[in-house]
Design an enzyme around this catalytic site. Structure first.
Site, short mmCIF file in Angstrom:
data_model
loop_
_atom_site.label_atom_id
_atom_site.label_comp_id
_atom_site.label_asym_id
_atom_site.label_seq_id
_atom_site.Cartn_x
_atom_site.Cartn_y
_atom_site.Cartn_z
N ASP A 143 81.69 -11.44 -8.43
CA ASP A 143 81.14 -12.68 -9.00
C ASP A 143 79.93 -13.20 -8.23
O ASP A 143 79.47 -14.32 -8.48
CB ASP A 143 82.22 -13.75 -9.09
N SER B 124 86.78 -12.52 -8.51
CA SER B 124 85.93 -12.21 -7.37
C SER B 124 85.80 -10.72 -7.13
O SER B 124 85.35 -9.98 -7.99
CB SER B 124 86.45 -12.94 -6.13
N HIS B 125 86.25 -10.26 -5.97
CA HIS B 125 86.06 -8.88 -5.57
C HIS B 125 87.21 -7.98 -6.02
O HIS B 125 87.22 -6.79 -5.70
CB HIS B 125 85.96 -8.84 -4.05
N ASP C 74 79.50 -9.09 -4.32
CA ASP C 74 80.79 -8.75 -4.93
C ASP C 74 80.83 -9.02 -6.43
O ASP C 74 79.81 -9.31 -7.04
CB ASP C 74 81.92 -9.49 -4.22
N ASP D 131 79.34 -14.08 -5.02
CA ASP D 131 79.33 -15.07 -3.95
C ASP D 131 79.40 -14.46 -2.55
O ASP D 131 79.13 -15.14 -1.57
CB ASP D 131 80.41 -16.15 -4.15
N ARG D 132 79.77 -13.18 -2.46
CA ARG D 132 79.84 -12.57 -1.12
C ARG D 132 78.58 -11.77 -0.82
O ARG D 132 77.86 -11.38 -1.73
CB ARG D 132 81.04 -11.62 -1.06
N LYS E 177 79.90 -20.13 -1.92
CA LYS E 177 79.16 -19.17 -1.12
C LYS E 177 78.23 -18.42 -2.05
O LYS E 177 78.43 -18.40 -3.26
CB LYS E 177 80.09 -18.25 -0.35
#
Ligand code: G1P
Ligand code: ZN
Length: 543
Positions: A279, A113-114, A277, A281-282, A376
């Site tokens: 990947d 992710s982030h 982010d 999703d944010r 998300k």
């Protein structure tokens, strides 16, 4: 291509956290480490013979190596077909979309992710089920249980599968289909939002900046914003995906997306700014000299949802994670629809979305989405905002201020103490947990506690219970304080404090959030003595 069964021994640290297994790249590089976890997934999910698997990642360092390993193992375990994004790329929401559209058995998404990437950065792997969403707790438990006793994994001896061109190839009996990572997702977006109206906005000179942070959303944003919506070239910045995200921390918040924030608060600020982010999703949403908290973003999208074609029939319900502000609940109440409060982590929304009990969902941690996928979705939120701006002709700030005037404002802030001593942070939470019963009636920095509990959630669909999901304190003035430990960090512990206060009076909604919440921040200090206990005099990140 001979099938091989490799003898192995378990690692003791393969418990998946809030969103899969996240570790340093060096950890993943240990012999058998990735393989053990992948085989544990395959063993836990049941009969995969002839099934379709979706595979892709955010392109961070080690992505390609891991993809090839997983392809070989998928073939050896009997999958019939793997859909893999070109170059091994799929954003998390795109992976969710592809799983659903192609009715795959499930998918493996490679991402931390982030978290920063690169040889010294983080890597991660998570399994998503056939509805496109993260594995539910029972399954992650089963994967973990398997990883603790694993003694062999299956693979095939084969050369790498070329992933740079679309098309099919064969790996033993398994078909590897390299797909365009953007196509399915872009089609889904055009079905949800009014691309003509948004396109017109850009034609009329609307200026936007999207910061892809050198992460996976670059190609998605260029296709959607610049190619399909006609935003001028250069609208997407840092659009080239890099294995180490250009050395940055691909987390769209006020700290890590600093350059974007400075531009949006600067003299020649564009009308709209957004970032996503590692990947994809944010999302972070900014207006001209205006920051939209993710909690407010969810509430504003919900209140105006029918302006977007995909939501024109209205919402079935709204779900938010417990630490997310209660702004969305106020909208649900006015709309007369269900409001759900779930533990932190996207997986808790899956059942509600599947059962048609919620349409929109969100977390304060820059996560917003709907039932169009089961993750998300950063760009979805950006397009939703663009749709609202196009449909109303209003600015971001106007939309939010009008929202506050109508529903009241939930002043909100989150303070993160990152990479603190794990034992000290756990001790702090434990000490407070044991005091919860005694807190009501006590005063801290002038605020009186009215209720306190340790959040537990019973899933209304499958009845599963999740305990210990964060400490909640309510105060007599309507303030709320939440404390929990992060489940996604890879170094030390992260303590998160979430603070909010409701202000219905529109003449008092113009304060800075830190100012408006100063009493509560002081009350939290006094209550926990955290600065002394953690040896820190300020949070590492304030949102
Ligand atoms: C964080 C966020 C949480 C989100 C998760 C995955 O988890 O707080 O809302 O679902 O990342 O993106 P945490 O580190 O707090 O456990
Ligand atoms: Zn992410």
């Amino acid at each position: 291509m001979p099938l091989r069964t490799i003898t192995t021994t378990p690692f003791d640290d393969q418990r998946p956290g809030t969103s899969g297994l996240r570790k340093k790249v060096a950890t993943f590089r240990q012999p058998h480490y990735l393989e053990n976890f992948v085989q544990s997934i395959f063993d836990a999910i049941g009969n995969v013979h002839g099934q379709t698997l979706v595979l892709g990642g955010d392109g961070r360092y080690y992505n390609e190596t891991a993809i090839q390993t997983i392809l070989r193992m998928a073939a050896a375990n009997g999958f019939g077909r793997v859909l893999v994004g070109r170059g091994g790329i799929l954003s998390t929401p795109a992976a969710s979309c592809v799983i659903r559209r192609h009715q795959a058995f499930g998918g493996i998404v490679l991402s931390a992710s982030h978290n920063p990437g690169g040889p010294d950065g983080d890597f991660g792997i998570k399994y998503n089920i056939g509805n496109g969403g993260p594995a539910p707790e029972a399954l992650t438990e089963a994967i973990h249980a398997r990883s603790r006793v694993i003694d062999r994994y299956r693979t095939v001896e084969a050369t790498d599968v070329p992933l740079d061109r679309l098309g099919r190839s064969q790996l033993t009996d398994m078909v590897v289909e390299v797909i365009d990572p953007v196509a399915d997702y872009a089609e889904l977006m055009t079905s949800l939002f009014d691309f003509d109206a948004i396109g017109q906005l850009f034609k009329d000179g609307f200026r936007m900046r999207f910061d892809a942070m050198h992460a996976v959303t670059g190609p998605y944003a260029v296709e959607l914003l610049e190619r399909r919506l006609g935003a001028p070239a250069g609208t997407v910045i840092n659009g080239r995906a890099l294995p180490d995200f250009g050395g940055g921390h691909p987390d769209p918040n006020l700290t890590y997306a600093k350059a974007l924030v400075e531009e949006l608060f600067g003299p020649d600020a564009p009308d709209f700014g957004a970032a996503s982010d590692g990947d994809g999703d944010r999302n972070m949403i900014l207006g001209q000299r205006f920051f939209v908290t993710p909690s407010d973003s969810l509430a504003v999208l919900a209140a105006n949802a029918t302006l977007a074609p995909g939501y024109a029939d209205g919402l079935k319900g709204i779900a938010r994670s417990m630490p997310t502000s209660r702004a969305a609940d106020r909208v649900a109440e006015v709309l007369g629809i269900e409001a759900h409060e779930t533990p932190t982590g996207w997986k808790f929304f899956g059942n509600l979305l599947d059962a048609g009990r919620a349409t929109l969902c969100g977390e304060e941690s820059f996560g917003t989405s709907s039932d169009h996928v089961r993750e998300k979705d950063g760009l979805w939120a950006v397009l939703f905002w663009l749709n609202l701006l196009a449909a109303t002709g209003k600015s971001v700030e106007q939309l939010v201020r009008e929202h506050w005037a109508r529903f009241g404002r939930d002043y909100y802030t989150r303070h993160d103490y990152e990479e603190v001593d794990g034992a000290a942070a756990s001790a702090l939470i434990e000490a407070l947990r044991t005091r919860l019963d005694m807190l009501p009636g006590q005063r801290f920095a002038g605020l009186t506690v009215s209720a306190a509990d340790d959040f537990a959630y019973t899933d209304p669909i499958d009845g599963s219970v999740s305990k210990g999901q964060g400490l909640r304190l309510l105060f007599t003035g309507g303030e709320r304080l939440v404390l929990r430990l992060s489940g996604t960090g890879t170094a030390g512990a992260t303590l998160r404090l979430y603070m909010e206060r409701y202000e219905p009076d529109s003449s008092r909604q113009g304060l800075d959030a830190q100012e408006a919440l100063a009493d509560l921040i002081r009350a939290c200090d006094e209550l926990t003595d955290l600065k002394r206990k953690l040896g820190r005099d300020a949070p590492s990140v304030i949102t």
